[in-house]
Design a protein around this motif. Structure first.
Motif, PDB file in Angstrom:
ATOM      1  N   GLU A 264       0.819  -1.210   0.000  1.00 41.92           N
ATOM      2  CA  GLU A 264       0.000   0.000   0.000  1.00 41.92           C
ATOM      3  C   GLU A 264       0.852   1.258   0.000  1.00 41.92           C
ATOM      4  O   GLU A 264       1.800   1.382   0.779  1.00 41.92           O
ATOM      5  N   LYS A 266       0.140   4.995   0.797  1.00 39.22           N
ATOM      6  CA  LYS A 266      -0.894   5.826   1.418  1.00 39.22           C
ATOM      7  C   LYS A 266      -0.461   7.286   1.400  1.00 39.22           C
ATOM      8  O   LYS A 266       0.671   7.607   1.764  1.00 39.22           O
ATOM      9  N   ILE A 285      -1.666  -1.211  -3.931  1.00 35.14           N
ATOM     10  CA  ILE A 285      -2.861  -0.435  -3.604  1.00 35.14           C
ATOM     11  C   ILE A 285      -2.451   1.004  -3.313  1.00 35.14           C
ATOM     12  O   ILE A 285      -1.578   1.259  -2.483  1.00 35.14           O
ATOM     13  N   SER A 287      -3.712   4.433  -1.728  1.00 37.74           N
ATOM     14  CA  SER A 287      -4.794   4.809  -0.825  1.00 37.74           C
ATOM     15  C   SER A 287      -4.688   6.271  -0.403  1.00 37.74           C
ATOM     16  O   SER A 287      -3.605   6.864  -0.412  1.00 37.74           O
ATOM     17  N   TRP A 288      -5.834   6.813  -0.025  1.00 38.59           N
ATOM     18  CA  TRP A 288      -5.904   8.205   0.415  1.00 38.59           C
ATOM     19  C   TRP A 288      -6.613   8.295   1.759  1.00 38.59           C
ATOM     20  O   TRP A 288      -7.616   7.622   1.995  1.00 38.59           O
ATOM     21  N   VAL A 323      -7.517   0.959  -5.502  1.00 38.87           N
ATOM     22  CA  VAL A 323      -7.321   2.036  -4.538  1.00 38.87           C
ATOM     23  C   VAL A 323      -7.978   1.667  -3.216  1.00 38.87           C
ATOM     24  O   VAL A 323      -8.764   0.713  -3.127  1.00 38.87           O
ATOM     25  N   ALA A 324      -7.647   2.410  -2.184  1.00 41.45           N
ATOM     26  CA  ALA A 324      -8.270   2.240  -0.868  1.00 41.45           C
ATOM     27  C   ALA A 324      -8.456   3.617  -0.259  1.00 41.45           C
ATOM     28  O   ALA A 324      -7.833   4.600  -0.685  1.00 41.45           O
ATOM     29  N   PHE A 325      -9.301   3.676   0.752  1.00 44.46           N
ATOM     30  CA  PHE A 325      -9.585   4.951   1.404  1.00 44.46           C
ATOM     31  C   PHE A 325      -9.593   4.773   2.912  1.00 44.46           C
ATOM     32  O   PHE A 325     -10.059   3.755   3.434  1.00 44.46           O
ATOM     33  N   HIS A 326      -9.063   5.780   3.577  1.00 39.05           N
ATOM     34  CA  HIS A 326      -9.009   5.777   5.039  1.00 39.05           C
ATOM     35  C   HIS A 326      -9.763   7.003   5.551  1.00 39.05           C
ATOM     36  O   HIS A 326      -9.288   8.133   5.407  1.00 39.05           O
ATOM     37  N   VAL A 356     -12.187  -0.661  -5.238  1.00 39.92           N
ATOM     38  CA  VAL A 356     -11.778  -0.295  -3.884  1.00 39.92           C
ATOM     39  C   VAL A 356     -11.358  -1.549  -3.131  1.00 39.92           C
ATOM     40  O   VAL A 356     -12.171  -2.448  -2.904  1.00 39.92           O
ATOM     41  N   ILE A 359     -11.438  -0.184   3.016  1.00 37.81           N
ATOM     42  CA  ILE A 359     -11.683   1.101   3.659  1.00 37.81           C
ATOM     43  C   ILE A 359     -11.442   0.928   5.151  1.00 37.81           C
ATOM     44  O   ILE A 359     -11.860  -0.069   5.742  1.00 37.81           O
TER      45      ILE A 359
END
Length: 435
Positions: A264, A266, A285, A287-288, A323-326, A356, A359
């Protein structure tokens, strides 16, 4: 508003001289937080205080009920952190103008002086003074670095050889659920100024540290002999310096050969130019960390605006990445629901759920020491005005019922768009459940 903490402490010493130092400290802390939260002068609070020589317990009860009104109304026990209050104006961070990443000094260890990455950095910063050093450890010695050093961290870049912290288990909070993540320390220090950032408390360094031996990280992974979920986002933003280090294409090329490992990257940037210059790998991945734009503007200084982060996510998906989201930290304030519901909707309008990977959710938390740092670096912040108490791991957290409410709402909004997207809690106590 600026609150003179020395005036508060002088008042308490004068009128409550019959109390011990620790009790005076607690009164001063509560007076400061109430005045800041209510946007009034502390003398307006003292007008309602029980007159001396009233017992300390009665004074404290009044101040606690005023500082923590919802907890008091709910009849919950209050366990605040009432440490000494001390605000030094010299430590305030100037966030009026975004700084350029242009270090005055490049300190390069002997062992990496002629590496490709060191040559790249020297070329990128031709006006920086270059100093060759034996080792970072020897150069900085045993000196401890404080907030003033942290405020000037972009002035000094250190290019080093990393020998130890290649892949290590995520340092989850005590008594929290282990997330199964491994951190890769491909750098220490960040150019952004997020008011809540743990790095303010965590990093003891006079500058930005960048390892120049990425090939040793790859060798260390081969020696692990197993597939893991990992990422380079513990001590730095994974992509903020990518145009300088040039590492992302190398990471993608390497982990493309290990499709069962998830790597990842990030970020809070939109610095994906190098990353999207190569075909994406589905196990890399990007991620944001996301918050509503009003929060970005208020506390995530110098980061990419929300719209630019989502546009960067779209570019990465188009290049073949997942992608991933935090949503971490989720920040509780009046009107948060409408803002965060809109944020979730915007996120899934930008990226289809099928792209995605996961999360995460996490509510704002901090150590007591970090709270003091935030007060000094960002004295006008409103983050700390909500009701925090000492949680299961010694960190200051929103009350448990508030966190449950936050997570249930966020999960319901996410599930409207992606029923099968993996969602997990970050650094939460084991008894906390999403669904």
């Amino acid at each position: 508003m600026t609150i003179n903490t020395e005036h508060i402490k002088a008042f308490v010493r004068k009128y409550y001289h019959y109390l011990g130092i620790n009790k005076q400290q607690e009164i001063s802390r509560l007076l400061f937080e109430i005045a800041k939260r209510e946007r009034i002068d502390y003398t307006k609070v003292t007008e309602s205080l029980p007159k001396p020589p009233t017992r300390f317990s009665k004074i404290k009860d009044y101040l606690l009920e005023r500082r923590y009104p919802s907890l008091a109304v709910a009849g919950q026990g209050i366990r605040p952190a009432l440490f000494d209050v001390a605000i030094d104006p010299k430590l305030k961070m100037d966030v009026a103008l975004k700084p350029q990443i242009q270090p005055k000094n490049l300190f390069i260890e002997d062992s990496v002086f002629h590496t490709e990455m060191a040559n790249r950095v020297r070329t990128h910063f031709p006006e920086s003074t270059v100093e060759r050093i034996k080792t970072y450890k020897e150069h900085v010695g045993k000196r401890r670095f404080g907030i003033e050093d942290y405020n000037r961290r972009l002035e000094n870049f250190y290019l080093v050889r990393e020998d130890y912290d290649f892949f290590k288990k995520c340092p989850c909070s005590s008594k929290s659920v282990f997330c199964g993540y491994f951190v890769v320390n491909l750098g220490s220090g960040c150019p952004y100024e997020c008011s809540y950032c743990v790095l303010q408390d965590y990093i003891n360094s006079p500058g930005i540290i960048l390892p120049a031996n990425i090939e040793d990280f790859f060798a260390a992974f081969r020696n692990l002999g197993r597939n893991i979920r990992c990422g380079s986002c513990e001590l730095t933003d994974s992509l903020a310096f990518d145009h300088i280090t040039g590492y992302s294409p190398q990471i993608v090329a390497f982990f493309r050969s290990y499709p069962k490992t998830m790597y990842e990257l990030k970020t809070k940037s939109d610095n994906v130019g190098l990353l999207t210059s190569v075909p994406g790998a589905r196990n890399v991945i990007v991620s944001w960390s996301l918050n509503p734009q009003k929060i970005v503007e208020a506390v995530e200084h110098f980061t990419a605006p929300l719209a630019q982060r989502l546009a960067a996510a779209q570019r990465c998906v188009a290049s073949g990445y997942r992608v991933a989201f935090h949503f971490d930290p989720v920040i509780y304030y009046q009107g948060w629901e409408a803002d965060y519901e809109a944020l979730v909707d915007m996120t899934f309008q930008a990226v289809d759920a099928e792209n995605v990977a996961w999360i995460s959710l996490g509510a704002l938390r901090m150590t007591p020491r970090l709270k003091k740092i935030i007060e000094n670096r960002f004295p006008d912040n409103t983050l700390l005005d909500e009701e925090f108490f000492v949680g299961h791991d010694g960190k200051l957290r929103y009350p448990k019922d508030v966190r449950i409410f936050l997570y249930k709402k966020m999960t319901s909004w996410i599930r409207r768009h992606g029923k099968d997207v993996p969602v997990y809690l970050c650094m939460e106590e084991k008894s906390m459940r999403l669904e």
